[in-house]
Design a protein around this motif. Structure first.
Motif, mmCIF file in Angstrom:
data_model
loop_
_atom_site.group_PDB
_atom_site.id
_atom_site.type_symbol
_atom_site.label_atom_id
_atom_site.label_comp_id
_atom_site.label_asym_id
_atom_site.label_seq_id
_atom_site.Cartn_x
_atom_site.Cartn_y
_atom_site.Cartn_z
ATOM 1 N N LYS A 12 0.845 -1.193 0.000
ATOM 2 C CA LYS A 12 0.000 0.000 0.000
ATOM 3 C C LYS A 12 0.881 1.244 0.000
ATOM 4 N N ASP A 13 0.238 2.376 -0.121
ATOM 5 C CA ASP A 13 0.955 3.649 -0.048
ATOM 6 C C ASP A 13 1.423 3.897 1.385
ATOM 7 N N ASN A 14 2.287 4.897 1.545
ATOM 8 C CA ASN A 14 2.762 5.361 2.852
ATOM 9 C C ASN A 14 3.495 4.278 3.648
ATOM 10 N N ASN A 15 4.316 3.469 2.985
ATOM 11 C CA ASN A 15 5.096 2.432 3.660
ATOM 12 C C ASN A 15 4.242 1.442 4.443
ATOM 13 N N LEU A 51 6.227 -7.857 -2.551
ATOM 14 C CA LEU A 51 5.087 -8.751 -2.623
ATOM 15 C C LEU A 51 5.552 -10.205 -2.610
ATOM 16 N N GLY A 52 4.942 -11.034 -1.761
ATOM 17 C CA GLY A 52 5.267 -12.453 -1.684
ATOM 18 C C GLY A 52 6.370 -12.810 -0.702
ATOM 19 N N GLN A 53 7.086 -11.834 -0.168
ATOM 20 C CA GLN A 53 8.170 -12.124 0.770
ATOM 21 C C GLN A 53 7.619 -12.482 2.144
ATOM 22 N N LYS A 54 8.300 -13.404 2.816
ATOM 23 C CA LYS A 54 7.966 -13.723 4.207
ATOM 24 C C LYS A 54 8.669 -12.706 5.095
ATOM 25 N N VAL A 55 7.931 -12.187 6.056
ATOM 26 C CA VAL A 55 8.465 -11.169 6.948
ATOM 27 C C VAL A 55 8.138 -11.508 8.397
#
Length: 137
Positions: A12-15, A51-55
């Motif tokens: 999304k926008d704004n980090n 997008l798609g990364q595990k965090v």
């Protein structure tokens, strides 16, 4: 601080990023929520994860406790106050006490639920209440 792991499903926008959360340690033993695998949260994405990364993200414990109190206890307290107000009104105006307590309790419980929804909307806009992504996994 409580840390959990999830997968980025949208940026999304704004980090900010949408993170799909798996079942965490508190949910493993319970299994009461059939939709627990479909929970998504909005987290602050200061690491610019893709997008798609595990965090790994952290949630402040105070936010969990305050949220649980507001969601579960406040409507019940409102119902109690409404029932007491109904009792007082029935005694003052000569109505049936039981019916007035029930009506007052239900009305105040409904108002409490509206209050929870409004509180949730105000918190969702506050930056300090959002989870924060702290690491890529």
């Amino acid at each position: 601080m409580k840390t959990e792991v999830g997968t980025i499903t949208a940026i999304k926008d704004n980090n900010l990023a949408e993170v799909k959360v798996g079942r965490h340690s508190d949910c493993m033993a319970c299994g009461a929520c059939p939709g627990a695998e479909n929970i998504t949260i909005t987290a602050i994405n200061t690491l610019h994860a893709k997008l798609g990364q595990k965090v790994e993200f952290e949630v402040r414990d105070a936010n969990i406790v305050i949220g649980a109190f507001i969601c579960f206890i406040m409507p019940l307290l409102a119902a109690l106050v409404g029932a007491l107000a109904g009792r007082f009104a029935a005694l003052s105006w000569g109505y049936d006490i039981t019916q007035a307590e029930i009506i007052g309790g239900i009305a105040a419980f409904a108002l409490g639920l509206v209050g929870v929804k409004l509180f949730d909307r105000s918190l969702s806009k506050a930056e300090h209440t959002k989870p924060k992504i702290i690491a890529l996994v």
